[in-house]
Design an enzyme around this catalytic site. Structure first.
Site, PDB file in Angstrom:
ATOM      1  N   GLU A 162     -65.586  -5.445  31.218  1.00 15.25           N
ATOM      2  CA  GLU A 162     -64.010  -5.775  31.584  1.00 15.25           C
ATOM      3  C   GLU A 162     -63.401  -4.652  30.377  1.00 15.25           C
ATOM      4  O   GLU A 162     -62.304  -4.119  30.685  1.00 15.25           O
ATOM      5  CB  GLU A 162     -63.586  -6.941  31.121  1.00 15.25           C
ATOM      6  CG  GLU A 162     -63.575  -7.358  29.737  1.00 15.25           C
ATOM      7  CD  GLU A 162     -63.194  -9.025  29.407  1.00 15.25           C
ATOM      8  OE1 GLU A 162     -61.761  -8.967  29.666  1.00 15.25           O
ATOM      9  OE2 GLU A 162     -63.682  -9.581  28.873  1.00 15.25           O
TER      10      GLU A 162
ATOM     11  N   ARG B 152     -49.343 -13.103  14.324  1.00 17.78           N
ATOM     12  CA  ARG B 152     -49.968 -14.354  13.642  1.00 17.78           C
ATOM     13  C   ARG B 152     -49.643 -15.403  14.345  1.00 17.78           C
ATOM     14  O   ARG B 152     -50.319 -16.925  14.099  1.00 17.78           O
ATOM     15  CB  ARG B 152     -49.694 -14.410  12.046  1.00 17.78           C
ATOM     16  CG  ARG B 152     -50.312 -13.141  11.596  1.00 17.78           C
ATOM     17  CD  ARG B 152     -50.226 -13.414   9.956  1.00 17.78           C
ATOM     18  NE  ARG B 152     -50.918 -14.489   9.268  1.00 17.78           N
ATOM     19  CZ  ARG B 152     -52.162 -14.345   9.078  1.00 17.78           C
ATOM     20  NH1 ARG B 152     -52.922 -13.259   9.131  1.00 17.78           N
ATOM     21  NH2 ARG B 152     -53.042 -15.377   8.723  1.00 17.78           N
TER      22      ARG B 152
ATOM     23  N   GLU C 270     -71.586 -13.825  29.207  1.00 18.06           N
ATOM     24  CA  GLU C 270     -70.580 -13.410  28.504  1.00 18.06           C
ATOM     25  C   GLU C 270     -70.651 -11.876  28.061  1.00 18.06           C
ATOM     26  O   GLU C 270     -69.918 -11.370  28.022  1.00 18.06           O
ATOM     27  CB  GLU C 270     -70.263 -14.357  27.058  1.00 18.06           C
ATOM     28  CG  GLU C 270     -69.243 -13.864  26.358  1.00 18.06           C
ATOM     29  CD  GLU C 270     -67.864 -13.823  26.817  1.00 18.06           C
ATOM     30  OE1 GLU C 270     -66.813 -13.325  26.192  1.00 18.06           O
ATOM     31  OE2 GLU C 270     -67.883 -13.995  28.120  1.00 18.06           O
TER      32      GLU C 270
ATOM     33  N   CYS D 294     -50.878 -19.020  10.824  1.00 16.60           N
ATOM     34  CA  CYS D 294     -49.731 -18.928  10.774  1.00 16.60           C
ATOM     35  C   CYS D 294     -49.170 -17.700  10.044  1.00 16.60           C
ATOM     36  O   CYS D 294     -50.113 -17.035   9.424  1.00 16.60           O
ATOM     37  CB  CYS D 294     -48.722 -20.092  10.257  1.00 16.60           C
ATOM     38  SG  CYS D 294     -48.945 -21.582  10.982  1.00 16.60           S
TER      39      CYS D 294
ATOM     40  N   LYS E 160     -53.861 -10.705  29.141  1.00 20.29           N
ATOM     41  CA  LYS E 160     -54.619 -11.752  28.063  1.00 20.29           C
ATOM     42  C   LYS E 160     -54.473 -12.969  28.796  1.00 20.29           C
ATOM     43  O   LYS E 160     -55.406 -14.076  28.667  1.00 20.29           O
ATOM     44  CB  LYS E 160     -53.658 -11.800  26.848  1.00 20.29           C
ATOM     45  CG  LYS E 160     -54.356 -12.658  25.980  1.00 20.29           C
ATOM     46  CD  LYS E 160     -55.840 -12.328  25.469  1.00 20.29           C
ATOM     47  CE  LYS E 160     -56.394 -13.255  24.779  1.00 20.29           C
ATOM     48  NZ  LYS E 160     -58.025 -13.109  24.467  1.00 20.29           N
TER      49      LYS E 160
ATOM     50  N   ASN F 117     -49.913 -22.131   5.750  1.00 18.31           N
ATOM     51  CA  ASN F 117     -50.851 -21.576   6.748  1.00 18.31           C
ATOM     52  C   ASN F 117     -52.030 -22.288   6.248  1.00 18.31           C
ATOM     53  O   ASN F 117     -52.756 -22.155   5.065  1.00 18.31           O
ATOM     54  CB  ASN F 117     -50.885 -20.054   6.618  1.00 18.31           C
ATOM     55  CG  ASN F 117     -51.990 -19.703   7.519  1.00 18.31           C
ATOM     56  OD1 ASN F 117     -52.165 -20.078   8.551  1.00 18.31           O
ATOM     57  ND2 ASN F 117     -52.626 -18.537   7.184  1.00 18.31           N
ATOM     58  N   GLY F 118     -52.646 -22.833   7.296  1.00 22.14           N
ATOM     59  CA  GLY F 118     -54.260 -23.228   7.202  1.00 22.14           C
ATOM     60  C   GLY F 118     -53.851 -24.973   7.730  1.00 22.14           C
ATOM     61  O   GLY F 118     -53.211 -25.265   8.442  1.00 22.14           O
TER      62      GLY F 118
ATOM     63  N   TRP G 280     -48.218 -21.067  14.195  1.00 18.17           N
ATOM     64  CA  TRP G 280     -49.154 -21.172  15.420  1.00 18.17           C
ATOM     65  C   TRP G 280     -49.594 -22.680  15.068  1.00 18.17           C
ATOM     66  O   TRP G 280     -50.510 -22.734  14.228  1.00 18.17           O
ATOM     67  CB  TRP G 280     -50.372 -20.085  15.166  1.00 18.17           C
ATOM     68  CG  TRP G 280     -51.453 -20.243  16.098  1.00 18.17           C
ATOM     69  CD1 TRP G 280     -52.473 -20.924  16.034  1.00 18.17           C
ATOM     70  CD2 TRP G 280     -51.447 -19.547  17.468  1.00 18.17           C
ATOM     71  NE1 TRP G 280     -53.048 -20.860  17.426  1.00 18.17           N
ATOM     72  CE2 TRP G 280     -52.339 -20.243  18.091  1.00 18.17           C
ATOM     73  CE3 TRP G 280     -50.381 -18.642  17.959  1.00 18.17           C
ATOM     74  CZ2 TRP G 280     -52.792 -19.572  19.410  1.00 18.17           C
ATOM     75  CZ3 TRP G 280     -50.582 -18.370  19.237  1.00 18.17           C
ATOM     76  CH2 TRP G 280     -51.722 -18.702  20.007  1.00 18.17           C
TER      77      TRP G 280
ATOM     78  N   HIS H 118     -86.474 -13.537  41.775  1.00 17.78           N
ATOM     79  CA  HIS H 118     -86.154 -13.728  42.987  1.00 17.78           C
ATOM     80  C   HIS H 118     -85.162 -12.971  43.748  1.00 17.78           C
ATOM     81  O   HIS H 118     -84.317 -13.282  44.717  1.00 17.78           O
ATOM     82  CB  HIS H 118     -85.548 -15.437  43.087  1.00 17.78           C
ATOM     83  CG  HIS H 118     -86.522 -16.188  42.471  1.00 17.78           C
ATOM     84  ND1 HIS H 118     -87.394 -16.935  43.194  1.00 17.78           N
ATOM     85  CD2 HIS H 118     -86.448 -16.755  41.282  1.00 17.78           C
ATOM     86  CE1 HIS H 118     -88.134 -17.669  42.434  1.00 17.78           C
ATOM     87  NE2 HIS H 118     -87.557 -17.752  41.271  1.00 17.78           N
TER      88      HIS H 118
ATOM     89  N   LYS I  97     -67.904  -8.650  28.890  1.00 18.31           N
ATOM     90  CA  LYS I  97     -67.374  -8.265  27.877  1.00 18.31           C
ATOM     91  C   LYS I  97     -67.315  -6.367  28.276  1.00 18.31           C
ATOM     92  O   LYS I  97     -66.802  -5.860  28.102  1.00 18.31           O
ATOM     93  CB  LYS I  97     -67.966  -8.366  26.351  1.00 18.31           C
ATOM     94  CG  LYS I  97     -67.601  -9.836  25.888  1.00 18.31           C
ATOM     95  CD  LYS I  97     -65.905  -9.824  25.449  1.00 18.31           C
ATOM     96  CE  LYS I  97     -65.199 -10.282  26.440  1.00 18.31           C
ATOM     97  NZ  LYS I  97     -64.897 -11.564  26.791  1.00 18.31           N
TER      98      LYS I  97
END
Ligand code: AGP
Length: 607
Positions: A486, A28, A479, A2, A602, A101-102, A75, A502, A483
């Site tokens: 993209e 945030r 992955e 947050c 996103k 925040n936490g 958040w 193969h 990256k």
């Protein structure tokens, strides 16, 4: 993750300053917000769920009286986004207000203890225990300083918090442990914030607050103290030269690089997921006859990694499925005995929600793993886990990938224990190794970033790349490939290394770059053979290897070292970091904006 902000002024109104600063912190967290001020011995508070602009429209966040105030943009991690769960939170008599925040890990036991003492809780948040703890200490006759100090000492977990009260109407009390907190000094007053963007319009003079420290702000000065023994701390202010935009990125040129560097922290937060939710998901998985891990893109790659971990540890076969293919592939076989564990950082990916809808229609059990509390996935899931990575702004998922694998591994460990498939010693060993990963990621970033940058420059003219991995690191290879294509738009191939002979090996010619994910472990020998196969055809071989690995170096043209001691089953988490960096620096080599790759969003909310 947050955003908190507050100020105590010599003159003027605090609310308008808090309102505009919260807007600078909105990246945030943006699912709810609120402010509280003190004026003439009374506490004033406005808060609601939704974006700050909408809340301001409804309540006018500039209109709270008083020269002292605190604010929060949220958040959500505990308690879905709603007005009652929004911050600030207060005590029973609305004399103490807190923003935080936490994650307070021991909030449930504190809450029960306070309820037994007659306190009334109104929200589902962890934060609300703080004002009640202080209130309880005041009832015991402690003065406010003591009451604040003792309350903070009882908190376990991560926090940056700020408290105002009618008991000390000229002061703001803050404390920090792991979550960020900065203090700003100016002619007209003192300010605190989760980070620098919000302070910059008022001052460039900041004082850092270190872990386990408290700060008391008045409009004239700030007083730093050690939480442990309340001993005073003196620290010189620093002058900041950043722009606000630069500060949102914490001085990093792009959100993607900032988020790659946040992975040690986001991993720690992911490992703080509440045990009761892990146990809930594990109970459903244990009962299930068939488990599908359904996701898209990067989240699908964490499902692939999880399928190896769940099978190896809990001896449970699970099906990782590309969400957009779920209905075609398993639509007719999913049934009441099936469980869908849907993984989506945004919780809004249409392909995932469509697959979930279909499965629900077939009476399957829906479980969710997401980064956004209050997202659609949380609403359609029977039980879900929020991975606590904080907002991820860069389109390319990075910190959410490593956090997803960490949470899925915690689930696998618990399921394995529940089913008696691993001993307590094995469980403790892997838990300890998991908790060592944040430090290992920090070391990779410290020691290997320049090396990766150099390699991106060396290979910038390569027209194609080939990623290979074995076992759980098939996911890492996939992955790394995603990256690179993209954000750097370089056509790339990724395969289980054993599959290469193969077919795809026919692509190999002298100078063809092949990247190997090659940790020590059960697949090591076979991967070395694959490296030698490529070397025999004069490919350029690049390896992500263990720092003690002398053998692999013999067959590699270039390598990136990972600190030793990472068990292979956990290796995708640290071994993917150099691949994230490689894609990032390759995008820069190509003059591209890593944060906003073309044609991508996103959160993909269309089928
Ligand atoms: C990954 O970098 C991409 N942004 C994309 O593949 C993403 O992982 C995919 O769209 C899934 O998103 P989700 O996790 O929010 O569901």
């Amino acid at each position: 993750m947050c955003g908190i902000f507050g100020c105590v002024l010599k003159d003027g109104l605090a609310a308008p300053i808090i309102h505009s600063s919260l807007k600078l912190l909105e990246y945030r967290g943006y699912d709810s917000a609120g402010e509280a001020t003190i004026n003439e011995g009374k506490l004033y508070l406005k808060k609601d769920s939704g974006k700050i602009a909408d809340i301001h429209e409804k309540f006018n966040l500039d209109e709270l009286p008083g020269k002292i105030g605190i604010g929060h943009t949220r958040w959500a991690t505990h308690g879905a986004p709603s007005q009652v769960n929004a911050h600030p939170h207060t005590d029973c008599l609305n004399q103490i207000a807190v923003v935080h925040n936490g994650i307070i890990e021991n909030f449930e036991e504190l809450r029960m203890e306070l309820i037994d003492k007659g306190h009334v809780f109104v929200s589902k948040t962890d934060t609300e225990v703080i004002p009640h703890l202080i209130e309880e200490n005041l009832k015991r006759g402690l003065d406010f300083h003591q009451a604040f100090k003792d309350a903070v000492k009882r908190l376990k977990g991560s926090y940056a918090l700020a408290v105002i009260s009618t008991f000390e109407p000229e002061k703001i009390f803050c404390a920090r442990k792991e979550s960020p907190l900065i203090v700003g000094l100016a002619e007209n007053g003192s300010f605190f914030s989760s980070d620098i963007p919000a302070l910059l319009p008022y001052t460039k003079n900041i004082v850092e607050v270190f872990d386990e420290e408290a700060v008391i702000l008045t409009h004239q000065e700030v007083e730093l103290r050690k939480l442990e023994d309340w001993s005073p701390v003196t620290r010189k202010p620093k002058t900041i030269s950043w722009t606000i935009e630069g500060a949102m990125k914490k001085g990093y040129p792009h959100f993607m690089l900032k988020e790659i560097h946040e992975q040690a922290f986001s991993l720690k937060e992911a490992l703080r997921v509440q045990e009761k939710y892990l146990d809930l998901l594990v109970t459903f998985l244990d009962r299930s006859k068939q488990v599908f891990l359904v996701a898209s893109g990067t989240s699908y790659h964490s499902c692939i990694a999880a399928s190896y971990v769940l099978s190896k540890l809990a001896r449970i076969p699970v099906y990782p499925v590309v969400a957009s293919e779920f209905i075609e592939q398993f639509g007719n076989s999913v049934n009441i005995d099936s469980t869908i564990l849907a993984v989506s950082q945004s919780g809004e990916t249409a392909d995932v929600l469509r697959a979930v809808d279909h499965a629900r229609f077939k009476a399957a059990t829906i479980l969710g793993l997401t980064n956004v509390l209050g997202s659609t996935l949380t609403r359609v899931s029977r039980a879900y886990i929020c991975q606590n990575s904080g907002p991820e702004i860069g389109v390319a998922a990075t910190k959410t990938f490593t956090a997803q694998i960490a949470v899925l591994t915690l689930i696998a460990l618990r399921l394995a224990k529940l089913r008696g498939k691993i001993s307590q010693d094995e469980m403790d060993y892997l838990h300890q190794k998991l908790h060592e990963l944040p430090k290992i990621i920090e070391k990779i970033l410290e020691t290997q970033e320049e090396n990766v940058k150099r390699l991106a420059h060396k290979y910038k003219d390569s027209k194609v790349f080939y990623f290979l991995g074995r076992g759980v690191n098939v996911a890492t290879a996939l992955e790394g490939r995603l990256k690179l294509l993209e954000i750097a738009y370089i056509p790339s191939i990724a395969y289980p290394a054993g599959e290469s002979k193969h077919g795809p090996i026919s692509l190999i010619e002298p100078g063809f770059p092949v990247i190997f994910v090659c940790p020590k472990g059960e697949t090591y020998k076979a991967t070395i053979n694959n490296i030698m196969e490529m070397k025999a055809r004069d490919a350029l071989t690049i390896g992500i290897i263990d720092e003690t690995d002398e053998e692999a170096r013999k067959y590699l043209d270039d390598y990136i070292e990972i600190p030793a001691g990472v068990p292979e089953i956990l290796s995708p988490i640290p071994y993917v970091v150099p691949l994230q960096l490689f894609a990032y620096y390759m995008a820069l080599e190509k003059g591209l904006d890593p944060d906003k790759p073309r044609n991508l969003a996103k959160s993909v909310t269309v089928i």
